[in-house]
Design an enzyme around this catalytic site. Structure first.
Site, PDB file in Angstrom:
ATOM      1  N   GLU A  84       0.923  -1.066  -0.057  1.00  0.00           N
ATOM      2  CA  GLU A  84       0.177   0.132   0.022  1.00  0.00           C
ATOM      3  C   GLU A  84       0.891   1.772   0.261  1.00  0.00           C
ATOM      4  O   GLU A  84       1.556   1.283   0.808  1.00  0.00           O
ATOM      5  CB  GLU A  84      -0.957  -0.075   1.209  1.00  0.00           C
ATOM      6  CG  GLU A  84      -2.001  -1.278   1.468  1.00  0.00           C
ATOM      7  CD  GLU A  84      -2.955  -1.277   2.961  1.00  0.00           C
ATOM      8  OE1 GLU A  84      -3.813  -0.860   2.700  1.00  0.00           O
ATOM      9  OE2 GLU A  84      -1.956  -0.836   3.752  1.00  0.00           O
ATOM     10  N   CYS A  97       3.021   8.495   0.739  1.00  0.00           N
ATOM     11  CA  CYS A  97       4.082   7.693   2.268  1.00  0.00           C
ATOM     12  C   CYS A  97       4.388   6.250   1.113  1.00  0.00           C
ATOM     13  O   CYS A  97       3.023   5.904   0.949  1.00  0.00           O
ATOM     14  CB  CYS A  97       2.942   7.917   2.901  1.00  0.00           C
ATOM     15  SG  CYS A  97       3.707   6.110   3.622  1.00  0.00           S
ATOM     16  N   CYS A 104       7.807  -7.139   7.017  1.00  0.00           N
ATOM     17  CA  CYS A 104       8.639  -6.665   7.259  1.00  0.00           C
ATOM     18  C   CYS A 104       9.633  -7.285   8.635  1.00  0.00           C
ATOM     19  O   CYS A 104       9.068  -7.897   9.074  1.00  0.00           O
ATOM     20  CB  CYS A 104       8.552  -5.221   7.846  1.00  0.00           C
ATOM     21  SG  CYS A 104      10.143  -4.086   8.841  1.00  0.00           S
ATOM     22  N   CYS A 108       8.748  -4.702  14.956  1.00  0.00           N
ATOM     23  CA  CYS A 108       8.743  -3.170  15.409  1.00  0.00           C
ATOM     24  C   CYS A 108       7.060  -4.230  16.221  1.00  0.00           C
ATOM     25  O   CYS A 108       6.632  -4.552  15.943  1.00  0.00           O
ATOM     26  CB  CYS A 108       8.667  -2.442  15.284  1.00  0.00           C
ATOM     27  SG  CYS A 108      10.213  -2.079  14.817  1.00  0.00           S
ATOM     28  N   CYS A 111       3.370  -2.013  15.063  1.00  0.00           N
ATOM     29  CA  CYS A 111       3.199  -1.921  14.198  1.00  0.00           C
ATOM     30  C   CYS A 111       2.494  -3.131  13.076  1.00  0.00           C
ATOM     31  O   CYS A 111       3.221  -3.993  12.957  1.00  0.00           O
ATOM     32  CB  CYS A 111       4.305  -1.727  13.320  1.00  0.00           C
ATOM     33  SG  CYS A 111       4.626  -1.368  11.547  1.00  0.00           S
ATOM     34  N   GLY A 154       6.977  -1.942   5.619  1.00  0.00           N
ATOM     35  CA  GLY A 154       8.947  -2.178   5.315  1.00  0.00           C
ATOM     36  C   GLY A 154       9.725  -1.376   5.614  1.00  0.00           C
ATOM     37  O   GLY A 154       9.992  -0.036   6.223  1.00  0.00           O
ATOM     38  N   GLU A 155      11.354  -1.700   6.022  1.00  0.00           N
ATOM     39  CA  GLU A 155      12.464  -0.540   6.338  1.00  0.00           C
ATOM     40  C   GLU A 155      12.930  -0.848   5.639  1.00  0.00           C
ATOM     41  O   GLU A 155      14.063  -1.664   4.445  1.00  0.00           O
ATOM     42  CB  GLU A 155      12.992  -1.600   7.799  1.00  0.00           C
ATOM     43  CG  GLU A 155      14.103  -0.864   7.965  1.00  0.00           C
ATOM     44  CD  GLU A 155      14.537   0.968   8.246  1.00  0.00           C
ATOM     45  OE1 GLU A 155      13.940   0.856   9.101  1.00  0.00           O
ATOM     46  OE2 GLU A 155      15.354   0.892   7.296  1.00  0.00           O
ATOM     47  N   SER A 186      12.420   6.841   6.374  1.00  0.00           N
ATOM     48  CA  SER A 186      12.605   6.664   7.304  1.00  0.00           C
ATOM     49  C   SER A 186      13.006   5.742   7.578  1.00  0.00           C
ATOM     50  O   SER A 186      12.710   4.343   7.352  1.00  0.00           O
ATOM     51  CB  SER A 186      11.036   7.087   7.559  1.00  0.00           C
ATOM     52  OG  SER A 186      10.194   6.050   9.017  1.00  0.00           O
ATOM     53  N   ASN A 210      11.483   5.955  20.302  1.00  0.00           N
ATOM     54  CA  ASN A 210      10.179   5.322  20.674  1.00  0.00           C
ATOM     55  C   ASN A 210      10.278   4.641  21.417  1.00  0.00           C
ATOM     56  O   ASN A 210       9.363   4.220  22.728  1.00  0.00           O
ATOM     57  CB  ASN A 210       9.595   4.216  19.507  1.00  0.00           C
ATOM     58  CG  ASN A 210       9.591   3.795  18.372  1.00  0.00           C
ATOM     59  OD1 ASN A 210       8.813   5.709  18.299  1.00  0.00           O
ATOM     60  ND2 ASN A 210       9.859   3.144  17.315  1.00  0.00           N
ATOM     61  N   ASN A 284      -1.842   4.581  16.338  1.00  0.00           N
ATOM     62  CA  ASN A 284      -2.610   4.843  16.036  1.00  0.00           C
ATOM     63  C   ASN A 284      -2.841   3.010  16.276  1.00  0.00           C
ATOM     64  O   ASN A 284      -3.167   2.013  15.908  1.00  0.00           O
ATOM     65  CB  ASN A 284      -3.056   4.587  14.619  1.00  0.00           C
ATOM     66  CG  ASN A 284      -2.229   5.868  14.176  1.00  0.00           C
ATOM     67  OD1 ASN A 284      -2.895   6.773  14.824  1.00  0.00           O
ATOM     68  ND2 ASN A 284      -1.106   6.378  13.313  1.00  0.00           N
ATOM     69  N   CYS A 327       0.088   6.003  10.229  1.00  0.00           N
ATOM     70  CA  CYS A 327       1.028   5.700  10.717  1.00  0.00           C
ATOM     71  C   CYS A 327       1.234   4.381  11.208  1.00  0.00           C
ATOM     72  O   CYS A 327      -0.222   4.349  12.677  1.00  0.00           O
ATOM     73  CB  CYS A 327       2.182   6.419  11.383  1.00  0.00           C
ATOM     74  SG  CYS A 327       4.035   6.230  11.906  1.00  0.00           S
TER      75      CYS A 327
HETATM   76  S1  SF4 Z   1       8.071  -1.079   8.828  1.00  0.00           S
HETATM   77 FE1  SF4 Z   1       8.999  -0.127  10.108  1.00  0.00          FE
HETATM   78  S2  SF4 Z   1       7.624   0.081  12.479  1.00  0.00           S
HETATM   79 FE2  SF4 Z   1       6.728  -0.861  11.057  1.00  0.00          FE
HETATM   80  S3  SF4 Z   1       8.319  -3.538  11.670  1.00  0.00           S
HETATM   81 FE3  SF4 Z   1       9.719  -2.791  10.050  1.00  0.00          FE
HETATM   82  S4  SF4 Z   1       9.992  -0.913  10.804  1.00  0.00           S
HETATM   83 FE4  SF4 Z   1       9.787  -1.711  12.256  1.00  0.00          FE
END
Ligand code: SF4
Length: 339
Positions: A84, A97, A104, A108, A111, A154-155, A186, A210, A284, A327
């Protein structure tokens, strides 16, 4: 393809370098979906391109529009995976975005993408397509894209090679021609890749912090065990920045977990001496997380502690929450992760 890749590719056909610039402009600036439309190229060259190459531009499978005007696009990739991206209109900005991975691996705790687990890296073509799609959509309304943020699924720095190619296309005058200061990467803090990318491109960075301590951060973000806070903040301080720029420190406020005044004081101490601005993001909620969002009063108190310590801090406005576009909520059309 980046311009350099396109030049290499076409040189193997014996074409002059400026041909690559022409093709690049057609694809990234005029959004051509068919080589035959590239009317300043000879007919035989266009036919050769049509035979050998493909411009992939599938439409979004689903478009959802929030009551605040935010739009979320769902793309199905060739192997059936979905990602998305989110287009956020503001008074003087249009921010896209984008996602860089399907799922991912960093997991985290707050998320929804992390809860899916890792499925695969996206290719630069798939990442760039999200930008092409949004640009075309905006062009229909005579609007322009102003900012691109790698804050979707994703990272990005776990897929550094494809993200780096994408940034080259975003910044190139023969690509999208977007200024580096309007492109933000990010990251959850993949330290070595941060420095490498900062040396390669003049982009902005947002670092997901965080927590004020390693113990709490490791519990929320397993990546902290590999790259702890001290290392991370050292890198944030060494990113080359123009005098008017700062690194963004993102802080997701989780009710009763990391939102106390003591946490705010700890964060202020941690960031002392770094050129940062803090983005506070009240959690969120989504069905894959157990956290709660703090009260407005708690958020304000946290922000005031940072401001009193001389740290620039703002609370990020929640956008697209009613369509799961805020987010931490992106998840594509994912089912439960397969083993
Ligand atoms: S997308 Fe970003 S916030 Fe979500 S798990 Fe991966 S690194 Fe963490």
């Amino acid at each position: 393809m980046t311009l350099a890749e396109l030049e290499n590719f076409l040189s193997r056909w014996g074409k002059e370098r400026y041909r690559a610039r022409q093709v690049s402009r057609w694809i990234y600036q005029r959004f051509a979906e068919d080589f035959m439309a590239m009317t300043d190229l000879s007919k035989s060259f266009r036919e050769e391109l049509s035979r050998e190459c493909l411009i992939s531009s599938p439409p979004a499978e689903r478009v959802e529009t929030s009551s605040d005007g935010t739009e979320k696009f769902l793309f199905r990739l060739e192997d059936g995976e979905t990602v998305e991206s989110v287009l956020i209109p503001e008074e003087d900005r249009r921010t896209l975005c984008i996602s860089s991975q399907v799922g991912c691996a960093l997991r985290c705790g707050f998320c929804a993408t992390g809860a899916m687990g890792f499925r695969r890296n996206m290719t630069s073509a798939e990442i760039v397509h999200q930008v092409c799609f949004a640009l075309k959509r905006l062009a229909e309304k005579r609007e322009r894209l102003t900012n691109v943020v790698f804050m979707g699924m994703g990272e990005p720095l776990e897929n550094a090679r494809e993200v780096s190619k994408t940034i080259a296309i975003l910044l190139s005058q023969f690509g999208f021609g977007i200024s580096g200061k309007r492109v933000t990467v990010s990251t959850a803090g993949v330290v070595p890749a941060m420095l490498a990318l900062a040396e390669e491109f003049p982009v902005s960075f947002a670092v997901s912090i965080n927590a004020p301590t390693d113990a709490l951060r490791s519990a929320l973000m397993p990546v902290n065990r590999k790259y702890p806070l001290k290392e991370l903040v050292t890198v944030m301080k060494s990113i080359p920045l123009r005098s008017d720029r700062k690194v963004t420190a993102e802080y997701v406020l989780l009710g009763g977990v990391n939102d106390s005044e003591k946490d705010a004081c700890g964060l202020a101490r941690l960031l002392k001496g770094a050129r940062v601005k803090v983005n506070l993001i009240p959690y969120n909620a989504h069905e894959h997380g157990d956290f709660t969002s703090p009260s407005g009063e708690t958020v304000n108190r946290f922000r005031d502690v940072l401001l009193a310590a001389g740290i620039q801090a703002i609370t990020r406005e929640r956008r697209g929450g009613d369509i799961r576009a805020a987010c931490g909520q992106l998840r594509g059309a994912a089912q439960a992760k397969t083993p």
